[in-house]
Write a protein that holds these residues in place. Structure first.
Motif, PDB file in Angstrom:
ATOM      1  N   UNK A 175      -8.573  22.491  -2.516  1.00  0.00           N
ATOM      2  CA  UNK A 175      -8.270  23.858  -2.959  1.00  0.00           C
ATOM      3  C   UNK A 175      -9.329  24.866  -2.526  1.00  0.00           C
ATOM      4  N   UNK A 176     -10.494  24.355  -2.136  1.00  0.00           N
ATOM      5  CA  UNK A 176     -11.599  25.241  -1.770  1.00  0.00           C
ATOM      6  C   UNK A 176     -12.351  24.615  -0.594  1.00  0.00           C
ATOM      7  N   UNK A 177     -12.717  25.435   0.391  1.00  0.00           N
ATOM      8  CA  UNK A 177     -13.514  24.914   1.515  1.00  0.00           C
ATOM      9  C   UNK A 177     -14.757  25.781   1.688  1.00  0.00           C
ATOM     10  N   UNK A 178     -15.754  25.174   2.326  1.00  0.00           N
ATOM     11  CA  UNK A 178     -16.938  25.935   2.695  1.00  0.00           C
ATOM     12  C   UNK A 178     -16.711  26.345   4.130  1.00  0.00           C
ATOM     13  N   UNK A 179     -16.528  27.649   4.358  1.00  0.00           N
ATOM     14  CA  UNK A 179     -16.097  28.037   5.698  1.00  0.00           C
ATOM     15  C   UNK A 179     -17.249  28.264   6.664  1.00  0.00           C
ATOM     16  N   UNK A 180     -18.454  28.313   6.156  1.00  0.00           N
ATOM     17  CA  UNK A 180     -19.577  28.342   7.088  1.00  0.00           C
ATOM     18  C   UNK A 180     -20.695  27.502   6.500  1.00  0.00           C
ATOM     19  N   UNK A 181     -21.526  26.981   7.379  1.00  0.00           N
ATOM     20  CA  UNK A 181     -22.658  26.194   6.929  1.00  0.00           C
ATOM     21  C   UNK A 181     -23.634  27.113   6.226  1.00  0.00           C
ATOM     22  N   UNK A 182     -24.295  26.608   5.215  1.00  0.00           N
ATOM     23  CA  UNK A 182     -25.309  27.396   4.536  1.00  0.00           C
ATOM     24  C   UNK A 182     -26.602  26.609   4.572  1.00  0.00           C
ATOM     25  N   UNK A 183     -27.721  27.322   4.442  1.00  0.00           N
ATOM     26  CA  UNK A 183     -28.993  26.605   4.351  1.00  0.00           C
ATOM     27  C   UNK A 183     -28.987  25.836   3.036  1.00  0.00           C
ATOM     28  N   UNK A 184     -29.772  24.782   2.984  1.00  0.00           N
ATOM     29  CA  UNK A 184     -29.949  24.087   1.707  1.00  0.00           C
ATOM     30  C   UNK A 184     -30.546  25.095   0.743  1.00  0.00           C
ATOM     31  N   UNK A 185     -30.099  25.071  -0.534  1.00  0.00           N
ATOM     32  CA  UNK A 185     -30.625  26.020  -1.506  1.00  0.00           C
ATOM     33  C   UNK A 185     -32.052  25.650  -1.937  1.00  0.00           C
ATOM     34  N   UNK A 186     -32.455  24.409  -1.640  1.00  0.00           N
ATOM     35  CA  UNK A 186     -33.777  23.941  -2.075  1.00  0.00           C
ATOM     36  C   UNK A 186     -34.863  24.875  -1.554  1.00  0.00           C
ATOM     37  N   UNK A 187     -35.722  25.298  -2.440  1.00  0.00           N
ATOM     38  CA  UNK A 187     -36.863  26.106  -2.022  1.00  0.00           C
ATOM     39  C   UNK A 187     -36.549  27.586  -1.883  1.00  0.00           C
ATOM     40  N   UNK A 188     -35.279  27.987  -2.103  1.00  0.00           N
ATOM     41  CA  UNK A 188     -34.951  29.410  -2.008  1.00  0.00           C
ATOM     42  C   UNK A 188     -35.096  30.069  -3.373  1.00  0.00           C
TER      43      UNK A 188
END
Ligand SMILES: [Zn+2]
Length: 265
Positions: A175-188
């Motif tokens: 039902x939901x997709x990630x349409x672009x790669x994202x940086x890892x949230x770690x450390x942000x």
């Protein structure tokens, strides 16, 4: 002669099966998910780690599910929920994200402890009972397909699958997709996390029929700043969902998150 061959084949199958069982024991020895010490009976945690898990309990913020130090009355909101109303209706988590909970999340994430998912889902079902009662379907926060290909495993989907099965709700990972790669949230930091996931999710063509007019229970492993589930919620709402509730295994409690902190994910 033919009979011999059949026997040999059966023998090989038996040997392979017993090697398989041995490999399973090697891969999943009965060890505690918190401290990795061997335990006698397979289970999630040893007796020493159990008390170190902090289950989130009422009284809590009606929207964010963050615990209050004392009773505030039914429907009371935390200062965070008032100052920054989230796009989802309610969020709940089973445990505070620290120590043992963190070990469990990491254990599941890196795919050596898939056996933990049903345990974690059981605790999530307890914390999210009201959300489950109102939900029409369960949707996990998706990984980008490239990350899925490299890891072959989406821990949020494993939790969502176990939760849906235990709650008799449809599990809809498409039902939901990630349409672009994202940086890892770690450390942000909090702001960078928001920027990082903005517009990252979408309801794919064909899937609006799954979510339109329905109440979605969105599942993730950890709620850190809420940036990921907020972005996913907005996409589901754009796809026509009537409302979105968020259920995670663990939650970084307000005050525990440090911008750029290495120990939060
Ligand atoms: Zn332990």
């Amino acid at each position: 002669m033919a009979g011999n061959r059949v026997e040999i084949r059966a023998g090989i199958r038996e040997l392979a099966a017993s090697l398989g069982r041995g490999a399973a024991r090697l891969l999943f020895p009965p060890v505690c998910a918190g401290c990795r010490r061997q335990v006698v009976t397979p289970g999630a945690l040893c007796g020493a780690c159990w008390p170190r898990l902090r289950f989130l309990e009422r009284p809590w913020c009606a929207v964010l599910g963050t615990p209050f130090a004392y009773e505030m009355g039914e429907g009371a909101l935390s200062p965070e929920a008032i100052a920054n109303p989230p796009p989802f209706s309610r969020a709940r988590a089973a445990v505070a994200y620290s120590g043992v909970a963190r070990e469990m999340v990491q254990g599941l994430k890196y795919n050596d402890r898939t056996d933990l998912a049903p345990w974690m889902a059981r605790w999530m079902a307890r914390a999210g009972a009201e959300l489950i009662a109102d939900a029409d379907l369960v949707v996990p926060v998706p990984l980008h397909w490239r990350r899925f290909l490299s890891r072959h495993f989406n821990q949020s989907a494993e939790l969502a699958r176990a939760l849906a099965a235990a709650s008799n709700l449809p599990f809809e990972p498409g039902a939901l997709v990630r349409r672009r790669g994202t940086r890892q949230q770690v450390g942000l930091g909090a702001r960078e996390r928001e920027d990082n996931v903005r517009g990252a999710f979408a309801v794919p063509p064909g899937a609006p029929a799954l979510v339109a007019g329905r109440r979605v229970l969105l599942v993730d492993d950890v709620y850190t700043t809420g940036a990921t589930v907020a972005a996913a919620t907005k996409a589901l709402r754009r796809g026509g969902a009537k409302a979105v509730d968020v259920l995670t295994f663990a939650r970084v409690l307000p005050g525990d998150f440090r911008d750029g902190g290495a120990d939060t994910i």
